[in-house]
Design an enzyme around this catalytic site. Structure first.
Site, PDB file in Angstrom:
ATOM      1  N   SER A  31      53.468  17.028 -16.117  1.00  0.00           N
ATOM      2  CA  SER A  31      53.744  15.781 -15.384  1.00  0.00           C
ATOM      3  C   SER A  31      55.215  15.416 -15.379  1.00  0.00           C
ATOM      4  O   SER A  31      55.814  15.232 -16.447  1.00  0.00           O
ATOM      5  CB  SER A  31      53.035  14.607 -16.054  1.00  0.00           C
ATOM      6  OG  SER A  31      51.703  14.571 -15.699  1.00  0.00           O
ATOM      7  N   HIS A  62      53.052  16.505  -9.556  1.00  0.00           N
ATOM      8  CA  HIS A  62      52.784  17.948  -9.648  1.00  0.00           C
ATOM      9  C   HIS A  62      52.967  18.567  -8.267  1.00  0.00           C
ATOM     10  O   HIS A  62      52.119  18.416  -7.395  1.00  0.00           O
ATOM     11  CB  HIS A  62      51.363  18.206 -10.154  1.00  0.00           C
ATOM     12  CG  HIS A  62      51.176  17.864 -11.593  1.00  0.00           C
ATOM     13  ND1 HIS A  62      51.127  18.827 -12.577  1.00  0.00           N
ATOM     14  CD2 HIS A  62      51.052  16.678 -12.221  1.00  0.00           C
ATOM     15  CE1 HIS A  62      50.972  18.223 -13.755  1.00  0.00           C
ATOM     16  NE2 HIS A  62      50.921  16.927 -13.565  1.00  0.00           N
ATOM     17  N   HIS A  84      43.996  20.001 -13.598  1.00  0.00           N
ATOM     18  CA  HIS A  84      43.377  19.404 -14.786  1.00  0.00           C
ATOM     19  C   HIS A  84      41.869  19.279 -14.598  1.00  0.00           C
ATOM     20  O   HIS A  84      41.387  19.196 -13.461  1.00  0.00           O
ATOM     21  CB  HIS A  84      43.928  17.985 -15.022  1.00  0.00           C
ATOM     22  CG  HIS A  84      45.416  17.880 -15.054  1.00  0.00           C
ATOM     23  ND1 HIS A  84      46.181  17.853 -13.902  1.00  0.00           N
ATOM     24  CD2 HIS A  84      46.280  17.790 -16.089  1.00  0.00           C
ATOM     25  CE1 HIS A  84      47.459  17.762 -14.232  1.00  0.00           C
ATOM     26  NE2 HIS A  84      47.554  17.719 -15.555  1.00  0.00           N
ATOM     27  N   TYR A  86      40.250  16.599 -15.101  1.00  0.00           N
ATOM     28  CA  TYR A  86      39.927  15.289 -14.507  1.00  0.00           C
ATOM     29  C   TYR A  86      40.047  15.282 -12.984  1.00  0.00           C
ATOM     30  O   TYR A  86      39.584  14.355 -12.326  1.00  0.00           O
ATOM     31  CB  TYR A  86      40.760  14.160 -15.129  1.00  0.00           C
ATOM     32  CG  TYR A  86      42.257  14.264 -14.907  1.00  0.00           C
ATOM     33  CD1 TYR A  86      42.828  14.008 -13.674  1.00  0.00           C
ATOM     34  CD2 TYR A  86      43.109  14.600 -15.964  1.00  0.00           C
ATOM     35  CE1 TYR A  86      44.198  14.105 -13.477  1.00  0.00           C
ATOM     36  CE2 TYR A  86      44.474  14.696 -15.780  1.00  0.00           C
ATOM     37  CZ  TYR A  86      45.010  14.454 -14.534  1.00  0.00           C
ATOM     38  OH  TYR A  86      46.351  14.561 -14.347  1.00  0.00           O
ATOM     39  N   GLU A  87      40.678  16.324 -12.428  1.00  0.00           N
ATOM     40  CA  GLU A  87      40.739  16.409 -10.960  1.00  0.00           C
ATOM     41  C   GLU A  87      39.404  16.883 -10.386  1.00  0.00           C
ATOM     42  O   GLU A  87      39.226  16.918  -9.171  1.00  0.00           O
ATOM     43  CB  GLU A  87      41.851  17.369 -10.535  1.00  0.00           C
ATOM     44  CG  GLU A  87      43.230  16.830 -10.837  1.00  0.00           C
ATOM     45  CD  GLU A  87      44.317  17.869 -10.594  1.00  0.00           C
ATOM     46  OE1 GLU A  87      44.711  18.049  -9.438  1.00  0.00           O
ATOM     47  OE2 GLU A  87      44.765  18.497 -11.573  1.00  0.00           O
ATOM     48  N   ALA A 114      53.261  16.349 -20.761  1.00  0.00           N
ATOM     49  CA  ALA A 114      53.609  15.019 -21.257  1.00  0.00           C
ATOM     50  C   ALA A 114      52.396  14.545 -22.050  1.00  0.00           C
ATOM     51  O   ALA A 114      51.261  14.798 -21.657  1.00  0.00           O
ATOM     52  CB  ALA A 114      53.879  14.085 -20.094  1.00  0.00           C
ATOM     53  N   MET A 212      45.971  15.546 -21.622  1.00  0.00           N
ATOM     54  CA  MET A 212      44.833  15.917 -20.764  1.00  0.00           C
ATOM     55  C   MET A 212      44.960  17.321 -20.183  1.00  0.00           C
ATOM     56  O   MET A 212      44.370  17.613 -19.145  1.00  0.00           O
ATOM     57  CB  MET A 212      44.707  14.899 -19.626  1.00  0.00           C
ATOM     58  CG  MET A 212      44.582  13.456 -20.093  1.00  0.00           C
ATOM     59  SD  MET A 212      44.523  12.312 -18.715  1.00  0.00           S
ATOM     60  CE  MET A 212      44.817  10.737 -19.559  1.00  0.00           C
ATOM     61  N   SER A 213      45.723  18.182 -20.839  1.00  0.00           N
ATOM     62  CA  SER A 213      45.926  19.528 -20.261  1.00  0.00           C
ATOM     63  C   SER A 213      46.132  20.564 -21.357  1.00  0.00           C
ATOM     64  O   SER A 213      45.786  20.339 -22.514  1.00  0.00           O
ATOM     65  CB  SER A 213      47.160  19.496 -19.354  1.00  0.00           C
ATOM     66  OG  SER A 213      48.333  19.307 -20.120  1.00  0.00           O
ATOM     67  N   ASN A 236      54.963   8.432 -24.163  1.00  0.00           N
ATOM     68  CA  ASN A 236      54.582   7.061 -24.549  1.00  0.00           C
ATOM     69  C   ASN A 236      53.902   7.145 -25.900  1.00  0.00           C
ATOM     70  O   ASN A 236      53.412   8.209 -26.278  1.00  0.00           O
ATOM     71  CB  ASN A 236      53.582   6.488 -23.526  1.00  0.00           C
ATOM     72  CG  ASN A 236      52.357   7.374 -23.378  1.00  0.00           C
ATOM     73  OD1 ASN A 236      52.397   8.384 -22.653  1.00  0.00           O
ATOM     74  ND2 ASN A 236      51.292   7.048 -24.066  1.00  0.00           N
ATOM     75  N   HIS A 248      50.545   5.630 -15.574  1.00  0.00           N
ATOM     76  CA  HIS A 248      51.068   6.931 -15.139  1.00  0.00           C
ATOM     77  C   HIS A 248      52.555   6.809 -14.812  1.00  0.00           C
ATOM     78  O   HIS A 248      53.327   7.741 -15.045  1.00  0.00           O
ATOM     79  CB  HIS A 248      50.274   7.443 -13.925  1.00  0.00           C
ATOM     80  CG  HIS A 248      50.684   8.824 -13.478  1.00  0.00           C
ATOM     81  ND1 HIS A 248      50.545   9.939 -14.281  1.00  0.00           N
ATOM     82  CD2 HIS A 248      51.238   9.274 -12.325  1.00  0.00           C
ATOM     83  CE1 HIS A 248      51.002  11.006 -13.635  1.00  0.00           C
ATOM     84  NE2 HIS A 248      51.428  10.631 -12.449  1.00  0.00           N
TER      85      HIS A 248
HETATM   86  N1  HPA Z   1      47.080   9.936 -23.451  1.00  0.00           N
HETATM   87  C1  HPA Z   1      46.621  11.034 -22.826  1.00  0.00           C
HETATM   88  N2  HPA Z   1      47.371  11.766 -22.027  1.00  0.00           N
HETATM   89  C2  HPA Z   1      48.647  11.389 -21.853  1.00  0.00           C
HETATM   90  C3  HPA Z   1      49.189  10.266 -22.470  1.00  0.00           C
HETATM   91  C4  HPA Z   1      48.353   9.487 -23.324  1.00  0.00           C
HETATM   92  O1  HPA Z   1      48.759   8.464 -23.916  1.00  0.00           O
HETATM   93  N3  HPA Z   1      50.494  10.175 -22.088  1.00  0.00           N
HETATM   94  C5  HPA Z   1      50.712  11.238 -21.262  1.00  0.00           C
HETATM   95  N4  HPA Z   1      49.609  11.971 -21.113  1.00  0.00           N
END
Ligand code: HPA
Length: 281
Positions: A31, A62, A84, A86-87, A114, A212-213, A236, A248
């Site tokens: 990301s 992406h 991913h 989730y897509e 990320a 998530m990847s 974050n 996001h």
């Molecule tokens: N959680 C899950 N996936 C993420 C996060 C998060 O806080 N930040 C970036 N990708």
């Protein structure tokens, strides 16, 4: 069509689009980390949507293209953007790009992402070399019939993130004066950010970052015999550790702020690795 049949077709398409020699190292950009791609001297840029059977990335941040080229003289195959769970892709579909890379001759895979940080003292902008992972996604791309010609049914994950590549990444970071730490990545399926209770559980389990990847890609790569190294940008602090609501946009903005530093780390790593290969180390 099996995953392998699709990957064969994808690899054949890429070979036609780029007739020259193929790099043996590939990188997948997470990301907002697309700027690494700008530093590539590209010989061919192929949108995923042009490659028959290759999944497309549907997420903002992406770009969705395969770049064949070199950074600072080091040959590299770059996936600018990933797919991913989730897509809506099945875990098996996520195997297609990695098997394609394998068929193109890739031996080393650099994974970037990320992630949310689980350590208070590693704020947004920190870089984590992935030491190991926890698969908490509930999915596995290798469920189903196993092709023994690709890899064994049951395979070892005790050095999934290759020790010597990790050490090289840490050493290069030190030389470049870039702060990194080594830690455990836990993957969730997403698309929601975690609840604070989940974040507490992941920290108690021994994880240092959540995202998530990456895990499906690592599994497929290790299964077919590639060496893997991974780096997470902490974009974050995870929910409950951070006092702000997550978005996001925040992930994307932090990724962009760290882009220069992250790119410098990756390019220096690739150069060091290339010099090692050239010197027969
Ligand atoms: N959680 C899950 N996936 C993420 C996060 C998060 O806080 N930040 C970036 N990708």
């Amino acid at each position: 069509m099996t995953v392998n049949d699709t990957a064969q077709a994808c690899a054949a398409y890429v070979r036609k689009a780029h007739a020259g020699p193929m790099p043996t190292t590939a990188i997948i950009l997470g990301s907002g980390l697309g700027a690494f791609a700008d530093s590539i001297d590209a010989a061919a840029t192929i949108p995923y949507s042009d490659i028959p059977g290759f999944p497309r990335s549907t997420v903002a941040g992406h770009a969705g293209r395969l770049i064949v080229g070199a950074v600072d003289g080091v040959p590299i195959l770059c996936m600018q953007g990933r797919m991913h769970l989730y897509e809506g892709y099945s875990a098996q579909t996520l195997a297609i790009p990695i098997r394609t890379l394998k068929l193109l001759g890739v031996e080393t895979l650099v994974l970037t992402n990320a992630a949310g940080g689980l350590l208070k003292d590693k704020p947004a902008g920190s870089l984590m070399v992935i030491e190991d992972h926890i698969n908490f996604s509930g999915a596995n791309p290798l469920i189903g019939e196993n092709d023994e010609s690709v890899g064994p049914r049951f395979f070892d994950m005790s050095n999934a993130y290759d020790r010597s590549l990790r050490q090289s990444m840490m050493a290069v970071a030190q030389q470049q004066n870039i702060d990194v730490f080594s830690g455990i990545y836990v993957q969730v399926a997403g698309p929601n950010f975690e609840t604070p209770a989940e974040v507490k559980m992941f920290a108690a389990m021994g994880a240092h970052a959540v995202g998530m990847s990456t895990v499906p890609e690592c599994l497929v790569a290790v299964h077919c015999g590639m060496r893997v190294v991974g780096v997470s940008l902490i974009s974050n602090l995870a929910a409950g550790i951070s006092t702000n609501p997550l978005s996001h946009e925040e992930v994307f903005e932090e990724a962009q702020k760290a882009e220069g530093r992250f790119t410098r780390l990756l390019v220096s790593f690739l150069k060091a690795k290339n010099e090692d290969v050239a010197a027969g180390r």
